[in-house]
Design a protein around this motif. Sequence first.
Motif, PDB file in Angstrom:
ATOM      1  N   THR A   1     160.874 -41.714  28.075  1.00  0.00           N
ATOM      2  CA  THR A   1     161.169 -42.895  28.875  1.00  0.00           C
ATOM      3  C   THR A   1     162.003 -43.919  28.108  1.00  0.00           C
ATOM      4  OG1 THR A   1     159.071 -43.922  28.198  1.00  0.00           O
ATOM      5  CG2 THR A   1     159.065 -42.627  30.233  1.00  0.00           C
ATOM      6  N   ARG A   2     162.024 -43.818  26.775  1.00  0.00           N
ATOM      7  CA  ARG A   2     162.781 -44.749  25.933  1.00  0.00           C
ATOM      8  C   ARG A   2     162.330 -46.203  26.127  1.00  0.00           C
ATOM      9  NH1 ARG A   2     164.454 -40.336  24.400  1.00  0.00           N
ATOM     10  NH2 ARG A   2     166.528 -39.911  23.570  1.00  0.00           N
ATOM     11  N   LYS A   3     161.079 -46.405  26.506  1.00  0.00           N
ATOM     12  CA  LYS A   3     160.559 -47.750  26.694  1.00  0.00           C
ATOM     13  C   LYS A   3     159.764 -48.153  25.452  1.00  0.00           C
ATOM     14  CE  LYS A   3     160.284 -47.542  31.752  1.00  0.00           C
ATOM     15  NZ  LYS A   3     159.392 -47.606  32.937  1.00  0.00           N
ATOM     16  N   PHE A   4     160.442 -48.811  24.518  1.00  0.00           N
ATOM     17  CA  PHE A   4     159.806 -49.207  23.269  1.00  0.00           C
ATOM     18  C   PHE A   4     159.537 -50.708  23.294  1.00  0.00           C
ATOM     19  CE2 PHE A   4     162.355 -45.432  22.185  1.00  0.00           C
ATOM     20  CZ  PHE A   4     161.347 -44.614  21.692  1.00  0.00           C
ATOM     21  N   ASN A   5     158.294 -51.067  23.231  1.00  0.00           N
ATOM     22  CA  ASN A   5     157.865 -52.457  23.212  1.00  0.00           C
ATOM     23  C   ASN A   5     156.496 -52.479  22.533  1.00  0.00           C
ATOM     24  OD1 ASN A   5     155.772 -52.011  25.353  1.00  0.00           O
ATOM     25  ND2 ASN A   5     157.596 -51.654  26.628  1.00  0.00           N
ATOM     26  N   PRO A   6     155.931 -53.662  22.276  1.00  0.00           N
ATOM     27  CA  PRO A   6     154.635 -53.696  21.582  1.00  0.00           C
ATOM     28  C   PRO A   6     153.533 -52.888  22.265  1.00  0.00           C
ATOM     29  CG  PRO A   6     155.623 -55.870  21.554  1.00  0.00           C
ATOM     30  CD  PRO A   6     156.499 -55.015  22.433  1.00  0.00           C
ATOM     31  N   VAL A   7     153.552 -52.838  23.607  1.00  0.00           N
ATOM     32  CA  VAL A   7     152.502 -52.110  24.322  1.00  0.00           C
ATOM     33  C   VAL A   7     152.651 -50.604  24.136  1.00  0.00           C
ATOM     34  CG1 VAL A   7     151.474 -51.663  26.575  1.00  0.00           C
ATOM     35  CG2 VAL A   7     152.273 -53.970  26.004  1.00  0.00           C
TER      36      VAL A   7
ATOM     37  N   LEU B   1     142.162 -54.121  15.439  1.00  0.00           N
ATOM     38  CA  LEU B   1     143.061 -54.591  14.383  1.00  0.00           C
ATOM     39  C   LEU B   1     144.315 -55.226  14.957  1.00  0.00           C
ATOM     40  CD1 LEU B   1     142.801 -51.641  11.814  1.00  0.00           C
ATOM     41  CD2 LEU B   1     141.853 -53.943  11.585  1.00  0.00           C
ATOM     42  N   VAL B   2     144.905 -54.592  15.975  1.00  0.00           N
ATOM     43  CA  VAL B   2     146.136 -55.121  16.567  1.00  0.00           C
ATOM     44  C   VAL B   2     145.877 -56.465  17.235  1.00  0.00           C
ATOM     45  CG1 VAL B   2     147.871 -54.748  18.369  1.00  0.00           C
ATOM     46  CG2 VAL B   2     147.229 -52.872  16.846  1.00  0.00           C
ATOM     47  N   MET B   3     144.790 -56.552  18.010  1.00  0.00           N
ATOM     48  CA  MET B   3     144.469 -57.817  18.670  1.00  0.00           C
ATOM     49  C   MET B   3     144.186 -58.908  17.634  1.00  0.00           C
ATOM     50  SD  MET B   3     144.744 -57.050  21.828  1.00  0.00           S
ATOM     51  CE  MET B   3     145.481 -55.422  22.020  1.00  0.00           C
ATOM     52  N   GLY B   4     143.428 -58.572  16.600  1.00  0.00           N
ATOM     53  CA  GLY B   4     143.088 -59.552  15.580  1.00  0.00           C
ATOM     54  C   GLY B   4     144.322 -60.058  14.840  1.00  0.00           C
ATOM     55  N   ILE B   5     145.214 -59.135  14.472  1.00  0.00           N
ATOM     56  CA  ILE B   5     146.436 -59.536  13.770  1.00  0.00           C
ATOM     57  C   ILE B   5     147.308 -60.408  14.667  1.00  0.00           C
ATOM     58  CG2 ILE B   5     148.596 -58.672  12.791  1.00  0.00           C
ATOM     59  CD1 ILE B   5     146.999 -56.237  11.800  1.00  0.00           C
TER      60      ILE B   5
ATOM     61  N   PHE C   1     148.025 -60.191  24.550  1.00  0.00           N
ATOM     62  CA  PHE C   1     148.010 -60.146  26.009  1.00  0.00           C
ATOM     63  C   PHE C   1     149.296 -60.733  26.585  1.00  0.00           C
ATOM     64  CE2 PHE C   1     146.344 -61.164  30.317  1.00  0.00           C
ATOM     65  CZ  PHE C   1     145.929 -59.884  30.643  1.00  0.00           C
ATOM     66  N   GLY C   2     149.971 -61.581  25.832  1.00  0.00           N
ATOM     67  CA  GLY C   2     151.266 -62.087  26.264  1.00  0.00           C
ATOM     68  C   GLY C   2     152.292 -60.968  26.361  1.00  0.00           C
ATOM     69  N   PHE C   3     152.268 -60.029  25.407  1.00  0.00           N
ATOM     70  CA  PHE C   3     153.173 -58.882  25.458  1.00  0.00           C
ATOM     71  C   PHE C   3     152.831 -57.980  26.646  1.00  0.00           C
ATOM     72  CE2 PHE C   3     153.128 -59.927  20.854  1.00  0.00           C
ATOM     73  CZ  PHE C   3     154.478 -60.218  20.711  1.00  0.00           C
ATOM     74  N   VAL C   4     151.535 -57.848  26.930  1.00  0.00           N
ATOM     75  CA  VAL C   4     151.111 -57.037  28.083  1.00  0.00           C
ATOM     76  C   VAL C   4     151.692 -57.615  29.368  1.00  0.00           C
ATOM     77  CG1 VAL C   4     149.138 -56.261  29.447  1.00  0.00           C
ATOM     78  CG2 VAL C   4     148.993 -56.276  26.945  1.00  0.00           C
ATOM     79  N   LEU C   5     151.590 -58.932  29.541  1.00  0.00           N
ATOM     80  CA  LEU C   5     152.136 -59.571  30.738  1.00  0.00           C
ATOM     81  C   LEU C   5     153.653 -59.439  30.795  1.00  0.00           C
ATOM     82  CD1 LEU C   5     150.101 -62.875  31.187  1.00  0.00           C
ATOM     83  CD2 LEU C   5     149.892 -60.734  32.458  1.00  0.00           C
ATOM     84  N   ARG C   6     154.307 -59.601  29.662  1.00  0.00           N
ATOM     85  CA  ARG C   6     155.763 -59.507  29.638  1.00  0.00           C
ATOM     86  C   ARG C   6     156.227 -58.124  30.097  1.00  0.00           C
ATOM     87  NH1 ARG C   6     159.628 -62.520  27.329  1.00  0.00           N
ATOM     88  NH2 ARG C   6     158.101 -63.779  26.210  1.00  0.00           N
ATOM     89  N   VAL C   7     155.548 -57.085  29.627  1.00  0.00           N
ATOM     90  CA  VAL C   7     155.908 -55.723  30.024  1.00  0.00           C
ATOM     91  C   VAL C   7     155.570 -55.485  31.495  1.00  0.00           C
ATOM     92  CG1 VAL C   7     155.357 -53.281  29.664  1.00  0.00           C
ATOM     93  CG2 VAL C   7     155.669 -54.801  27.694  1.00  0.00           C
ATOM     94  N   ALA C   8     154.414 -55.985  31.942  1.00  0.00           N
ATOM     95  CA  ALA C   8     153.967 -55.731  33.316  1.00  0.00           C
ATOM     96  C   ALA C   8     154.820 -56.463  34.345  1.00  0.00           C
ATOM     97  CB  ALA C   8     152.507 -56.146  33.463  1.00  0.00           C
TER      98      ALA C   8
ATOM     99  N   ALA D   1     151.601 -45.365  21.314  1.00  0.00           N
ATOM    100  CA  ALA D   1     152.150 -44.299  20.476  1.00  0.00           C
ATOM    101  C   ALA D   1     151.479 -44.278  19.107  1.00  0.00           C
ATOM    102  CB  ALA D   1     153.661 -44.475  20.335  1.00  0.00           C
ATOM    103  N   GLY D   2     151.254 -45.463  18.529  1.00  0.00           N
ATOM    104  CA  GLY D   2     150.604 -45.531  17.225  1.00  0.00           C
ATOM    105  C   GLY D   2     149.180 -45.014  17.265  1.00  0.00           C
ATOM    106  N   SER D   3     148.466 -45.357  18.334  1.00  0.00           N
ATOM    107  CA  SER D   3     147.095 -44.879  18.490  1.00  0.00           C
ATOM    108  C   SER D   3     147.078 -43.364  18.669  1.00  0.00           C
ATOM    109  CB  SER D   3     146.443 -45.570  19.692  1.00  0.00           C
ATOM    110  OG  SER D   3     145.114 -45.137  19.857  1.00  0.00           O
ATOM    111  N   ALA D   4     148.030 -42.851  19.473  1.00  0.00           N
ATOM    112  CA  ALA D   4     148.099 -41.400  19.689  1.00  0.00           C
ATOM    113  C   ALA D   4     148.423 -40.671  18.394  1.00  0.00           C
ATOM    114  CB  ALA D   4     149.151 -41.087  20.745  1.00  0.00           C
ATOM    115  N   LEU D   5     149.349 -41.214  17.617  1.00  0.00           N
ATOM    116  CA  LEU D   5     149.721 -40.587  16.354  1.00  0.00           C
ATOM    117  C   LEU D   5     148.545 -40.592  15.383  1.00  0.00           C
ATOM    118  CD1 LEU D   5     152.034 -39.323  14.743  1.00  0.00           C
ATOM    119  CD2 LEU D   5     152.654 -41.610  13.957  1.00  0.00           C
ATOM    120  N   THR D   6     147.815 -41.692  15.354  1.00  0.00           N
ATOM    121  CA  THR D   6     146.623 -41.779  14.504  1.00  0.00           C
ATOM    122  C   THR D   6     145.599 -40.724  14.910  1.00  0.00           C
ATOM    123  OG1 THR D   6     146.945 -44.158  14.205  1.00  0.00           O
ATOM    124  CG2 THR D   6     144.759 -43.279  13.709  1.00  0.00           C
ATOM    125  N   GLY D   7     145.388 -40.601  16.240  1.00  0.00           N
ATOM    126  CA  GLY D   7     144.441 -39.594  16.727  1.00  0.00           C
ATOM    127  C   GLY D   7     144.865 -38.185  16.370  1.00  0.00           C
ATOM    128  N   GLY D   8     146.174 -37.909  16.452  1.00  0.00           N
ATOM    129  CA  GLY D   8     146.663 -36.582  16.110  1.00  0.00           C
ATOM    130  C   GLY D   8     146.451 -36.244  14.647  1.00  0.00           C
TER     131      GLY D   8
END
Length: 215
Positions: free
Chosen positions: A29-35, A72-76, A85-92, A40-47
Motif C-alpha cells: 500500500t506504500r502507506k508509511f506513517n507512525p500508525v 513503550l510507543v505510547m509512553g515515549i 492518538f493525534g497521529f491516529v486521528l491524522r491518519v483516520a 509493521a514494527g510490532s509485526a517484525l518484532t513478533g516474527g
Amino acid sequence: FSDALGTRTAFVLAGLIPAAYILIDTWRTRKFNPVTALAAGSALTGGVLAFLQIDGWQFALKDSYASIVVTLVMGISLLVSRPFFGFVLRVAMLPDSPQKERALDRLLRAPTVAKALFWGTLIIMLEAILNGTINFFVNLQNVVAQFGTKDFNAQVAGVNAIMRLPSIVLSLLAYGFAYYYVQWAVERDFGGKAKLFEDGMWEALEETPKPLESA
C-alpha cells in the motif's frame, strides 16, 4: 501442520505468517506513517521472537510483546509531548488538501483537544499494560508444557482462544473512550458543529478559525 512439519517448525511458521502479511501489506500500500510503522514494527518484532525456543515465564513475557511495544510507543510519545492518538486521528481523518492539513493542525493544537489527546494516549497505554498483564498471567497458568512439544502448541492455541475476545473488548473500550473524549474536546474548542469524521467537520473548522476558549 505439527505432524507434517514438526512441532517446532509449525510454531515458528504460525508466528511468521501474520508478521509477513502485515509487512507485505504495508509495503504494497506504500502507506508509511507512525500508525503503520507501529503495526509493521510490532509485526517484525513478533516474527523475530517466534524463533526463540523458550517456555514458562519467558514465553509468557514474549507472548505479551505486542502490549509491551504499544506501551513503550505510547509512553515515549507522551514524554516527547507528541501524543500518539493525534497521529491516529491524522491518519483516520485523511486530509486531502493543504487547506485541510492546516485546519487539522489547528484542531490538534487547540488547548482542550491537546489535553484530550494526552489523556487519550495515556488511556491506550494503560489498556496495553492491563491487556499485557492479563495475557502474561493467563499464559503463565496455562502454558506449562515444554517448548517444542504438541502439548505446548496446543496450550498456546488455547490461550490465544481465551484471550482473543477480552483483548478485543479492552482495545475497543480504550480507543472508544479516547475517541469520545477527544470529540468532546473538539466541540469544546470549535463548537457543536465540529464532528469528527462527519461531512461538516472541515466547514466547522473554517467557521471557527481559532479555538473558542482563546477567541
